[in-house]
Design an enzyme around this catalytic site. Structure first.
Site: not given
Lengths: 320, 282
Positions: A13, A40, A61, A86, A112, A120, A170
């Site tokens: 990322r 993020s 989104e 998302f 991610h 998560d 990530r």
């Protein structure tokens, strides 16, 4: 050569974030949108330098995909940023109608992705995104393997006309490709030449395939290793050529086996060069909470699993 | 384009004829809200919108651009686009047929001039229109963006994401219109999923809200002028346009029953008897 000089570990990322900031400087048509995940997605640099070309959308989104589609009308090249879940599952119909079917030049940038999102848990760990995006007519699907390649891919897709899904992750992973690489959309990167077996990998599983290949070579098994960073359009020639040479194939991906890289490779081989194949990927299950390393181990996305899959497919090849 | 009120009304009658003929010819399509929005489309395309007909292009730089979000009312849009020279009039006879550019719901896929996004799956058009409005601002383009939505469409959550976004980013170069006909496929909106106080809702979301009777040509023309005059003041503009679904064909009027149903031969004859040919059938 499998003799990579690993200088550092970096997250893919951050490769996206650096690439986007560079694009901001080199291409005034590039704009960026984010749905409340600037940190993020590593979009801070772009936002700081180009506040007029950055759009905060909030936790919305579906709206972000539509706004991005609209920004192309008038000549802009929008890059949307949010988690892979998302970026796809949540907004599939918006991508389908407003972007893909409408032929809009939107770059859907998804962080991610996969199990390595980690703690998560399954709600955020999408393992179906490649499949969904692959099915959309006209969509280009890219899943680079490390920081340098993600940065190069980010820069490359701005010059490509049409919708693109760019998938990255990530955690910090070995950064082993060249910082000066040219990123050719749709062209496989032949990492190593071999004769006994082909390993076809994408994303984080490319490095794990390198590790597996080192072990296999040490045992005298010669590995043809392909990095498929572009899943659509697929480099059919490279895959068929390699399968015809080795007669045995293993695919590896941080994604469901159903609908992912393994599926499209199997489809390609069935059509052009029927070959025994083994699939390393998630086997029709959701993920869960845990560290990235724990999850990759538990769900069988390890060099040792690739190693075993190679042994298995080679047994089938001999029997055949 | 300046066209007299009498002229606009004549064109509207012809467009209504087109709508029922198109839908009848393929025994499918959505005549109800198409008929209800006829004055709006005719006033926009024959009088109000500042568009370059001779050189239609996707980007629409330095001209007004229009988005249809409730794509199922494609018959009225196609008729008006054809009659303003976006594509040959005779192409209307290909509506919903195989190999046609005039898909059941509008699409950019086949390069039909006038269409800048695909619509049909509801609730997406406001977001796209807002993005296009922001592109105009980035380009220093002073022209406006318009969008049209159904009232039933407001049941889609994305509409309210977009409503919030527009006010937050002070997108004041957009004029959106909601066709408030009070009907949707399963019945009156009041029964299916009541929309509550639409003026209060849009105002609470930060929009400047106007109302108009969408079936009175003179009022539509005047109110579109008013709407334009209140753009550029830091707030997006919403027109709540009351219409009668099926307007112009007595047996179709004011009911959801003709939302997506085509008239048969007998019903067509009855409809056309109420809609005299004014500027020539396609």
């Amino acid at each position: 050569m499998l003799d990579f000089n690993i200088t550092d570990k970096k997250d893919t990322r951050s490769g996206f974030g650096e690439g986007l900031a560079e694009l901001g400087r080199s291409n005034p048509k590039v704009v960026a949108l984010c749905a409340d995940l600037i940190g993020s997605l590593k979009m801070d640099a772009f936002k700081m330098e180009f506040p007029d070309r950055f759009f905060q959308v909030g936790i919305a989104e579906a709206n972000m995909m539509g706004i991005a589609a609209g920004l192309t009308i008038g000549g802009y090249i929008p890059f949307t940023g949010t988690f892979a879940n998302f970026s796809t599952g949540r907004v599939y119909d918006q991508i389908r109608q407003s972007i893909a079917y409408s032929g809009k030049n939107v770059k859907i940038c998804a962080s991610h992705a996969g199990l390595t999102l980690g703690e998560d848990g399954a709600t955020h760990q999408i393992l179906e995104d490649i499949g969904m995006m692959n099915m959309l007519p006209g969509m280009t699907v890219i899943n680079p393997c490390d920081f340098n390649q993600t940065k190069a891919a980010t820069i490359a897709i701005a010059d490509y006309q049409g919708p693109v899904y760019l998938r990255f992750g990530r955690p910090k992973v070995p950064n082993f490709t060249s910082p000066e690489q040219s990123f050719d959309i749709g062209r496989a990167w032949q990492i190593h030449n071999g004769n006994h077996v082909t390993i076809i990998a994408t994303g984080h599983l490319v490095w794990k395939s390198v590790e597996a290949a080192i072990q296999l070579e040490a045992e005298g098994i010669s590995v043809d290793l392909l990095n498929i960073h572009t899943i659509k359009p697929l480099d059919v020639d490279a895959i068929v050529r390699s399968a015809q040479k080795t007669g045995a194939v293993v695919t590896a991906e941080e994604h469901q086996i159903n609908g992912g890289l393994g599926s499209v490779v199997a489809q390609t081989l069935a059509l052009h060069a029927p070959t025994p194949v083994r699939f390393v990927g998630v086997k029709d299950s959701f993920g869960e909470s845990g560290t990235p390393d724990q999850l990759m181990k538990k769900y069988g996305l390890e060099a040792s699993v690739i190693f075993s899959a190679v042994k298995e497919v080679l047994r089938q090849k001999v029997q055949a | 384009m300046a066209t007299s009120l009498e002229e606009l009304k004549k064109i509207a009658t012809q467009v209504r004829r087109d709508i029922v003929r198109m839908v009848h010819a393929v025994k499918s399509g959505h005549p109800g809200a198409s008929l209800g929005c006829t004055e709006y489309f005719v006033a926009q395309y024959f009088h109000h919108l500042r568009i370059n007909l001779s050189a239609w292009n996707m980007d629409g730089r330095d001209e007004d651009i229009f988005f249809l979000s409730n794509g199922h009312i494609s018959p009225v849009w196609y008729s008006v686009l054809a009659r303003t020279g976006h594509f040959p009039l005779k192409e209307l006879s290909t509506f919903r047929r195989i190999d046609s550019r005039l898909q059941g719901h509008p699409t950019t896929h086949d390069g039909l001039p006038g269409v800048r996004m695909s619509s049909g799956s509801l609730g997406q058009g406001l977001s796209v229109a807002l993005g296009a409005a922001q592109a105009k601002k980035l380009n220093g383009d002073k022209m406006l963006v318009y969008s049209l939505h159904g009232d039933g469409e407001l049941q889609e959550g994305q509409i309210w994401e977009a409503a919030m976004y527009a006010a937050h980013h002070k997108i004041d170069n957009i004029i959106s219109t909601v066709d408030v006909n009070g009907q949707q496929i399963d019945g009156p909106t009041e029964k299916v999923m009541s929309l509550g106080n639409l003026r209060a809702k849009w105002e609470a979301f930060g929009w400047t809200v106007m109302e108009m009777n969408g079936n009175a040509m003179e009022e539509v023309v005047l109110r579109l002028e008013t709407a334009r005059s209140i753009t550029g003041k830091g707030k997006p503009v919403m027109i709540l346009m009351t219409t009668s679904m099926g307007k112009g064909v007595d047996y179709m009027e004011g009911t959801h029953k003709w939302h997506g149903v085509a008239p048969n031969d007998e019903e067509l004859a009855k409809a056309l008897a109420q809609l005299p040919e004014t500027i020539g059938d396609y």
